[in-house]
Every structure is written in C-alpha cells, then in structure tokens.
Scaffold this motif. Sequence first.
Motif, mmCIF file in Angstrom:
data_model
loop_
_atom_site.group_PDB
_atom_site.id
_atom_site.type_symbol
_atom_site.label_atom_id
_atom_site.label_comp_id
_atom_site.label_asym_id
_atom_site.label_seq_id
_atom_site.Cartn_x
_atom_site.Cartn_y
_atom_site.Cartn_z
ATOM 1 N N LEU A 184 0.803 -1.213 0.000
ATOM 2 C CA LEU A 184 0.000 0.000 0.000
ATOM 3 C C LEU A 184 0.847 1.279 0.000
ATOM 4 O O LEU A 184 0.680 2.126 -0.888
ATOM 5 C CB LEU A 184 -0.983 -0.020 1.179
ATOM 6 C CG LEU A 184 -1.967 1.152 1.178
ATOM 7 C CD1 LEU A 184 -2.907 1.056 -0.024
ATOM 8 C CD2 LEU A 184 -2.758 1.203 2.476
ATOM 9 N N PRO A 185 1.769 1.436 0.947
ATOM 10 C CA PRO A 185 2.551 2.675 0.915
ATOM 11 C C PRO A 185 3.396 2.783 -0.346
ATOM 12 O O PRO A 185 3.581 3.886 -0.889
ATOM 13 C CB PRO A 185 3.434 2.582 2.160
ATOM 14 C CG PRO A 185 3.474 1.141 2.487
ATOM 15 C CD PRO A 185 2.160 0.564 2.058
ATOM 16 N N ALA A 186 3.904 1.661 -0.839
ATOM 17 C CA ALA A 186 4.741 1.691 -2.039
ATOM 18 C C ALA A 186 3.938 2.210 -3.228
ATOM 19 O O ALA A 186 4.364 3.132 -3.942
ATOM 20 C CB ALA A 186 5.299 0.299 -2.334
ATOM 21 N N VAL A 187 2.757 1.636 -3.436
ATOM 22 C CA VAL A 187 1.924 2.033 -4.570
ATOM 23 C C VAL A 187 1.488 3.486 -4.432
ATOM 24 O O VAL A 187 1.551 4.266 -5.385
ATOM 25 C CB VAL A 187 0.704 1.090 -4.678
ATOM 26 C CG1 VAL A 187 -0.351 1.679 -5.600
ATOM 27 C CG2 VAL A 187 1.140 -0.273 -5.161
ATOM 28 N N LEU A 188 1.060 3.847 -3.235
ATOM 29 C CA LEU A 188 0.597 5.221 -3.022
ATOM 30 C C LEU A 188 1.718 6.231 -3.265
ATOM 31 O O LEU A 188 1.510 7.273 -3.880
ATOM 32 C CB LEU A 188 0.034 5.389 -1.609
ATOM 33 C CG LEU A 188 -1.327 4.726 -1.371
ATOM 34 C CD1 LEU A 188 -1.770 4.928 0.069
ATOM 35 C CD2 LEU A 188 -2.388 5.275 -2.327
ATOM 36 N N LEU A 189 2.900 5.889 -2.779
ATOM 37 C CA LEU A 189 4.013 6.821 -2.951
ATOM 38 C C LEU A 189 4.387 6.969 -4.429
ATOM 39 O O LEU A 189 4.701 8.066 -4.890
ATOM 40 C CB LEU A 189 5.227 6.366 -2.136
ATOM 41 C CG LEU A 189 6.365 7.383 -2.108
ATOM 42 C CD1 LEU A 189 5.922 8.663 -1.422
ATOM 43 C CD2 LEU A 189 7.598 6.827 -1.403
ATOM 44 N N VAL A 190 4.322 5.853 -5.150
ATOM 45 C CA VAL A 190 4.612 5.909 -6.584
ATOM 46 C C VAL A 190 3.614 6.831 -7.289
ATOM 47 O O VAL A 190 3.984 7.707 -8.071
ATOM 48 C CB VAL A 190 4.555 4.490 -7.192
ATOM 49 C CG1 VAL A 190 4.482 4.566 -8.713
ATOM 50 C CG2 VAL A 190 5.771 3.699 -6.763
ATOM 51 N N GLY A 191 2.330 6.645 -6.981
ATOM 52 C CA GLY A 191 1.296 7.492 -7.573
ATOM 53 C C GLY A 191 1.511 8.941 -7.204
ATOM 54 O O GLY A 191 1.431 9.842 -8.043
ATOM 55 N N PHE A 192 1.813 9.166 -5.939
ATOM 56 C CA PHE A 192 2.018 10.517 -5.426
ATOM 57 C C PHE A 192 3.165 11.203 -6.166
ATOM 58 O O PHE A 192 3.040 12.332 -6.640
ATOM 59 C CB PHE A 192 2.308 10.425 -3.927
ATOM 60 C CG PHE A 192 2.478 11.748 -3.255
ATOM 61 C CD1 PHE A 192 1.385 12.548 -2.971
ATOM 62 C CD2 PHE A 192 3.742 12.190 -2.892
ATOM 63 C CE1 PHE A 192 1.530 13.762 -2.342
ATOM 64 C CE2 PHE A 192 3.906 13.412 -2.260
ATOM 65 C CZ PHE A 192 2.801 14.198 -1.990
ATOM 66 N N ALA A 193 4.280 10.479 -6.301
ATOM 67 C CA ALA A 193 5.463 11.062 -6.948
ATOM 68 C C ALA A 193 5.197 11.332 -8.431
ATOM 69 O O ALA A 193 5.638 12.340 -8.984
ATOM 70 C CB ALA A 193 6.653 10.127 -6.786
ATOM 71 N N ALA A 194 4.454 10.414 -9.080
ATOM 72 C CA ALA A 194 4.221 10.552 -10.523
ATOM 73 C C ALA A 194 3.245 11.688 -10.833
ATOM 74 O O ALA A 194 3.320 12.312 -11.890
ATOM 75 C CB ALA A 194 3.691 9.237 -11.087
#
Lengths: 250, 241
Positions: B106-116
């Motif tokens: 969850l944090p990995a996916v969210l952070l990826v989305g956030f950064a992109a």
Amino acid sequence: MRHIEIAKVGYEYAGTAGPVTALREVTVDVATSEFLCLVGRSGCGKTTLLNLVAGFLSPTRGEIRISGRIVTGHGLDRGVVFQDFAQLFPWRTAQRNVEFGLEMRGAGAAERTETARRFLRLVDLERFAGAYPHELSGGMQQRVAIARALAYNPAVLLMDEPFAALDALTRDEMQRLLVDVWAETRKTVLYVTHNVAEAVYLADRVIVLSPHPGTVVADVRVALPRPRDPLSLAFLEYQRTIVGHLGGRG
Amino acid sequence: MVALVWQTVVMLGVMPARLFPGVDRVVATFGRLVGNGVLPTHALATLARLAVGFALGAIVGVTLGIVMGRSRWAEDVLLPLVSVGNPIPGLAYAPLFVIWFGLGNLPAVLLVGFAAAFPVAVNTWTGVRAVKPIWIRSAIAMGAGERQIFRKVVLPGALPAVMTGLRLGLARAWRVLVAVEMLTSVPLGLGWLIFGAREFLATDVMLAGIAVIGLVGLGLEKLVFEPLERLTVVRWGMLAR
C-alpha cells in the motif's frame, strides 16, 4: 437583397490611456452573393469590423443584422477563414478538419465524409484528404481552411487576410481559386485585406476605411468583368482610385 | 565498452572479486536467475506495483492539470502547492507513508502514484494553457459548444504536453518505486531483491537486478512511449523529432 446590414456601428475598447474608439459610425450594406472587400491601413479597424460581423465581438454602438436578424454571437450562418495557417487542427487530417463543422451540427458519418470530399474537391485538394496539416504547404492549408469554412454551408464567408502570409505566386493562384469557388457557391463574402490589387481583383465592391477612428471613406464598385486582368488599364485605374482614397502616394 | 573497462578493473584485482564480480559472472547470474524464475517473479511484482501506482498518479495528475488549466480559481489554489511539491523527491515522503500506511504494497503504490502525479499535473496544466486561441476561435466559429471545445480541441491540443508529463511521471515513478521497495519490506520486487542480496554480499545478484531495472526502463520508453507518440503527436507534427 440586403444580406448583411452594418448600421452606424461603433466599437470602443479600454486602452492603457483611456477608451479607444476603433470604429465610428460605420454603415455598410452587403447584398446577397456579393463579394465585398474591406481595405485600409493597419489599425483602421477592418479586422475589428470583421470580428463584429463574426460575432466574436459586440458593437458598443449601432447594430449588425444578417438576413434581418441582429448578430448577438457566432452562428452557423457564417464561416470564418483567418490569416494564420495554424487555424487548422493539427491532430486532424484535411478531411477531418473539413468535417469539423458538420460534426458540430450533428451530421451523420456518411454525410460528413461525402460533403467534406466534395469541398476538398472544390479547392482542388481531394488527393490530400488523408494528409495532416503539417504535411501541407501554406497555400494548401489555407485551401483546407476555406473548404472547412464552407463545408457546413454558411450563407456568409468572412475572410481575414487569408492569403497575406503566402508568397506572391501562390497568392495569385489562391485568388483565382477563390473567385472560382465564390462563383460556384455564390456565398456572400466579406474579405479583409490591406492589398489594393487583391481587393480590385476579387471584389464587387471595395469599402475603404481610414484609421483613428475607423470610418468609411469610400465605397467603390468595381465594374470589371471576370476573370480580371491585373495589368489592364481599367484595373490600374481602380487601383489608383482606391490608393487615392487611402491617402497614399501610390 | 563499459563491459571492457569493467572487466579490466576486475582483472587488475583493484577490488576483491567477491565485491566486484566480473562481467562473466554477472551475465551467468543473470542467466541463472532468469532461468529459475527469480528475476521474472521479482520484476513482475515490481511492474504490477508500477502499473497500479502510475495509473493512479496519471489519473490524478491529468485531472488536476486540466482543472488548473480550465479554472482560474483552481489554478490560484492548487498551482502553488503543485509547484512547491514538484521538485521534492518522492522518496523524501517514504518514511511518512510508512507511518501512515504501514509496510508492504500500500505505501509503495501510493508513494509511486504521489510522486508521478506532480510532473503529470504540471505538464498537463501547461498543455491546457498552451492550446492555441485560434483553434478555439475556429471551433466557436463552426458552432462548437463548451463541451465540444473541451473534448475536441483542448484535449487533443494539450496532448503533446500531457505525453511529456506522463513520460516524466513514469520515470519518476520507476525511480521512487525501486527505492521504496527497499524501505517498505515488500515480499517481492527488484528493489527488495537488490536490498536483500546485500545481506549475502551477493553483488552479482545486485548487478543483475540493476540490469533488469535498466532494461525495463528502456523497454517502457521504446515499447510504450515511442509507439504512442508516433501514433499521435509525431504524426500530427506537433512534436519536433
């Protein structure tokens, strides 16, 4: 029959040093199927007048009527061709550019294709129906723009120096083509230019505007048979008359 | 060329062979790890995370960019936030995301989305603002209404910039993902593979993992973005190539 009635039209806008009067008391009637040129120096308000008729701007005084109805905004009864080649949509082929107006009107796919083809043929570009604008020369792009403005069958064609950015040879060609297209479609044309020879070549009537503020100083009927010979004495005489009205030295 | 220099350094024995494996060993390990399915499994897990995270970021970014481009009010409120947020490396938020969302996917996916989302939003906004007024005027003259102008003029007109944004966003997503996998203890993933290999001084495994990261990045560029651009903005002459 009067098709476009421009009655005592004035246009003012807010400049940096107070209000500027771009047009004052402009009255012009255009008959149905008439080819009318608006000629004047830069800043005489000729493009403003065209934009008022197109409905992009609203007059601050007077009124403009087309077929008896007051112009309040843009409408499908008018087609517009601009000077800028970039007016075409680069993501659409020539064919799909010409279809745009028909699409907006809700025409079916078959009708769109057929009509667009017909108008591309009219401007002699049927072979380039599948080309994107960037693959076409400036003159070809302006021909597509003309086809696009005519395809949804407006009664009035408004043109703002459409050939001004073309080289002289292409411009001559385009003027001949436009006269043919006009003869075939019988649209009422309002054509803005600063080129006197172009106006005499194209127009039934030439309206001369003077700047600061823009007012009508002359209304010259060009009574020459078409196709016109730009080197004939009569043609040069008309040019001289109009240049005289412009207050130029020739 | 790089391989040649690398191999020379190895043969000179500047570094212990264990820490600085030869090209032959990296290639052999790469082959072995691909053969036994370890690398593909980890790569797939990472790619799945990338796909979900990037899709999230792209949707949010494009939406934000369009809203900012179309509404003055939204531009005033959101643009300062996005502009400040854009240059901050996504990884800086990683510990925060771990505290908020725990460990794992969850944090990995969210952070990826956030950064992109940031580069996508900024570029989409630029694109919408850069739509030529003459296109809008032509469309109005041909009877287009607000919605038609938006769908048939603003969206395609903004596409070149949106593509640039997506490309930058994906690159950012890819970078942050591999790093964040090292931090959030995901069960599988290239970042995790490299990080885990450290425990065993398995430098050949690390290098093989890094090679896959490079290959995937190249593949996304060549197999996704270039064909997409050739079909759209390049074909339309809206992008100088």
